[in-house]
Structures are given as C-alpha cells and as structure tokens.
Write a protein that holds these residues in place. Sequence first.
Motif: not given
Lengths: 243, 191
Positions: A145-146, A148-154
């Motif tokens: 999303p921005k 330095g960050m990752l969103m990981v969705k199972m």
Amino acid sequence: MKLGNPDLRSRLASEYVLGTMKGGARRRFEDYLKRDAQMRAEVEGWETHLTPLTGRLAPVTPHPRVWTRIEARLDAVTARASAEKKTIGLWESLAFWRSLGLGASGMAVALLTAMLVLKPVDQGPMLTAVLAEDNNVARVFVEQPKSGMLMVKMVAPWKTMNGMALELWVVPKDGPPRSLGLINDTGETKLVLTGMDEKLAGGLVFALSKEPPGGSPTGQPTGSVMCKGAIAHMPPRLPRSPI
Amino acid sequence: MATLPAPTPNALNERLAALLAQAGLGNRAAFADLYEATKSKLFAVSLRIVRERHIAEEVLQDSFVNIWNNATKYAVAQSAPMTWMTAIVRNRSLDIVRRPFLEVQDEDDFFAINMEDERPGPDDQLVARRDQVKIERCIKGLDGEQQQTISLAFFQGLSHSEVASHLGKPLGTVKTHIRRGLLKLKGCLES
C-alpha cells in the motif's frame, strides 16, 4: 522402500565405497541414495575413512590436453545454458519461478490479478501479487500500500500448519531469495521492514515457504514452497490532473 | 610453485573448499586452480583402477565437468573437499572400467611398506597425515587375507569375483574376508 536392517545398511554403504559393488547393483544403490539421507551420511562416513588410503599413491601428472578438453566442454555447456543464470543456494527451482513472470501459472491467477489491479488507481498499491499453488489454487494476496510496508492476506488458509511457520520471500532477477518475514497462517499480516523497498527492488516473484518455528535458520528457504506468484509492479502514480 | 612452502593439510583443505565455492559461483580461474592443485593425485587414483592412461584421462575430464556442475552442492556435503572429489573420480572410474583381460597388480608389496619410514612430498599433503595414519593402523589390525582383499578392491576397483579369480580362492571365501574385514575396520575406525 527403506532398507531397515542396520547390518545390511552398513554393509551396502561400505561395499559401495570400497568399490566391490558393481554394475546394476551400483546404479540401483545410487538411485536409492537419493532418497535416504541417513544412508548418504553412512556412505560419506566410509569415504572419509577410506579416502586417506590414497595418500599411498604416488601422484601422476595427466597430459595437458585433459584440461584443454575440460575447458572446451565447459564452454559448450556455458553456451547452451547462457540464458539460464546459475543460482546459489538450495532452492533449485528458482529458475522455474522466475519464468512465472511470463504467465506460466495460468489464467485463473492472471484474471484474479487483473481484477484486483483494475480498480481506481489514484490511491492504488505500488505492487500486487497473487500467490498460488502449483495447481493454480490461489492462497495468498500480497500488496504494497505504501513505501516500507506490505499487506499479506491469507485468502485460502491451509487446514493445519503442524507448528510450522510461513516465511515470505522475494525472488529477485539475480541472486538468492530475500526474506521479508513470517506471516500469520490466517487473516492479514502487516509487514513493516526497514529496507523493504530495497529488498523488493527488482523482485520478480513472491514465494511462501514452510519453515521451522521462528523462520529459516539459514537465511535462505529451507522448507517446501507452499505457493508463489509473479509480482505486478504498478507504474508510479502521477498527481491527478486538476481538470 | 616448487619454491612455496608445503601448506598444512588444514590450510590446504580450506583453500580447496574456497576454490570449490568460487567454482560454484562460476569462477573459471578458481576452477583452474582447483584442477592444478588436485589433478595429479586424482589422476593416480583413477589410473590405478582403469589402468590405461587414455581411459583415466576421460575419467578425469568427466569428473571435473561433474565437479564444476555440482560445485554448489559441495556446500551441503559433510566431507573434506579432497574426499568429495576423490569419490567423484573413483565412482566415475568404477562406472567406466571394462576389464576384458584381468591383469591385477599385487597389493602385497603395498602393505610391506613401513609407513613410518615414508616421507610424504608436498602433494601427499592432500591427504591429512593424521587421517592416513589412522586408517593404516586399522588396516594393519586386520588379518592378512582381509588386508589383501580389501586393498585389491579399494585401489584397483576389483569386484568380489575378480578378487577371487586373482587370488585363486572361492568367491564365498573372498566375500567373507571382505565383509568381516570391513566390519572390523569399522569397529577400529570408530573407536
């Protein structure tokens, strides 16, 4: 099939190393060795013990043509394989994953990626990926999303992890996979990491591996690959036109 | 080369392991150094099994191409570099060897040598002296027939039946000598 009798195991390993095991038996034993790490250790033990006997042999210098021919054969192999970069580490399927960027993982994943990506882009992610199993079952969705960050969705959790951890890796164009950290086996995981953007730079594929609790002890993937997927890098966002 | 002091076995092992690691990364110069450092010893190992120079040359070629292709896998082997490379050369020699006419050299003289009197040259440092002394001591603890059969098999790559026909002994007897000899050897090596 696993050979169980310890005396037989020891005898086979020793006769293989000694050299009395020949022909078909030798080839069958070599096939068997690929599947039995303990037997490989037994063989290596005998090799370590017996090889020093060669200290008795007086060295004999081979003709210089031997090296010339070795070089010629390496050149031929290098020419054939120049497209395929040599990779380091235990993950031998890296070349295969890298080819995933070409869409090898199938239409289902491609479509899902397209659906996820084709949304209003003014605040869209910097990159996305759908991680699927070899049979194309999508398991995990990753987006950045921005910076330095990752969103990981199972998306589709596994029934049980048997106490094992899931570690996310980014596979760059060249060089070994880089760890991005452990992720939860259900729900969402937010990964915030200093140097995240540098790690992701040039990344072709995300992969999730099964690791011991606490993550890979070696800094490189050690367990099986649970799922993987090509990374779609989004073009840099332009400021919206005032019109 | 001759003016350099002979390296100790450990330093040499570390150097060979470093060259192998470099070869695994595709470093051809390191691979050439690895070949230079080990070719004569490995050629001797193969020549003793296959007997003919041109076949031993083929073995050495095949083995070094194999070593180059598998250098990245050396990292997971538990053995010393020279052990790993010797195994590749011995395996290739044993695969390739064809012996229509069996001419076996006598290994008896070999065991008559008093090891303590031998002065290893720089090349012999490829085998750690300590390891060699240990296996020699254990081999000397075997009875004469066990020593002879195991030695014929290891150095010349003979099968049970080849050892039997060379010694003019029944196959079953030879198998028993080798099996019991190896068992005894194992007990001694692990003590």
